[in-house]
Design an enzyme around this catalytic site. Sequence first.
Site, PDB file in Angstrom:
ATOM      1  CD  GLU A   1      -3.393  -1.768   1.967  1.00  0.00           C
ATOM      2  OE1 GLU A   1      -3.290  -0.550   3.019  1.00  0.00           O
ATOM      3  OE2 GLU A   1      -3.812  -2.380   1.830  1.00  0.00           O
ATOM      4  CG  ASN A   2       1.951   4.800  -1.494  1.00  0.00           C
ATOM      5  OD1 ASN A   2       1.804   6.412  -1.240  1.00  0.00           O
ATOM      6  ND2 ASN A   2       3.244   4.740  -1.994  1.00  0.00           N
ATOM      7  CB  ALA A   3       0.439   7.717   2.411  1.00  0.00           C
TER       8      ALA A   3
ATOM      9  CD  GLU B   1      -4.498 -11.207  -5.903  1.00  0.00           C
ATOM     10  OE1 GLU B   1      -3.852 -10.453  -5.094  1.00  0.00           O
ATOM     11  OE2 GLU B   1      -5.411 -11.463  -5.355  1.00  0.00           O
TER      12      GLU B   1
ATOM     13  CB  CYS C   1      -9.622  -6.281  -6.946  1.00  0.00           C
ATOM     14  SG  CYS C   1      -7.843  -6.346  -7.724  1.00  0.00           S
TER      15      CYS C   1
ATOM     16  CB  CYS D   1      -6.009  -9.281  -9.050  1.00  0.00           C
ATOM     17  SG  CYS D   1      -4.956  -8.402  -8.631  1.00  0.00           S
TER      18      CYS D   1
END
Length: 135
Positions: A48-50, A59, A88, A91
Amino acid sequence: MTATVDWQPLIEAALEARQRAYAPYSHYAVGAALLTEDGTIITGANVENAVYPLGICAERVAVARAVHAGHTRFRALVVATVNGGTPCGACRQTLREFAAELPIVTVDAQGRVVLETDLAALLPHAFSPRDLPQE
Ligand code: THU
């Protein structure tokens, strides 16, 4: 179709990969383990990222790592989450590029199988490379 796959090593690899997820925002850690045609297991975890939309799923990390290592043919995928969630939509499409009927198993955090399925069931009538006009 799934009978020829030795699922246990893949389940263990996905669980281990899940431990290396970077998910400080959703706290939903995901691990993925792809079995390549030659028997290699390639793993991934979500990062994840800010800037939230920049996060990438487990995946797709696994697919990118596999392709970059020279693998484009896959025999199976295991996805490990807290509750056995499925890949998802993004993916599914990424996987579809390489394996139209990929057998997929999802497991929970204890490695219990939650769902046994395949990509054809998860992404029917998919857009594929064959839909692009050939020159
Ligand atoms: N996530 C995955 O890694 N794979 C999926 O197929 C579903 C969602 C991640 C993205 C995000 O980091 C977190 O799970 C919550 O959506």
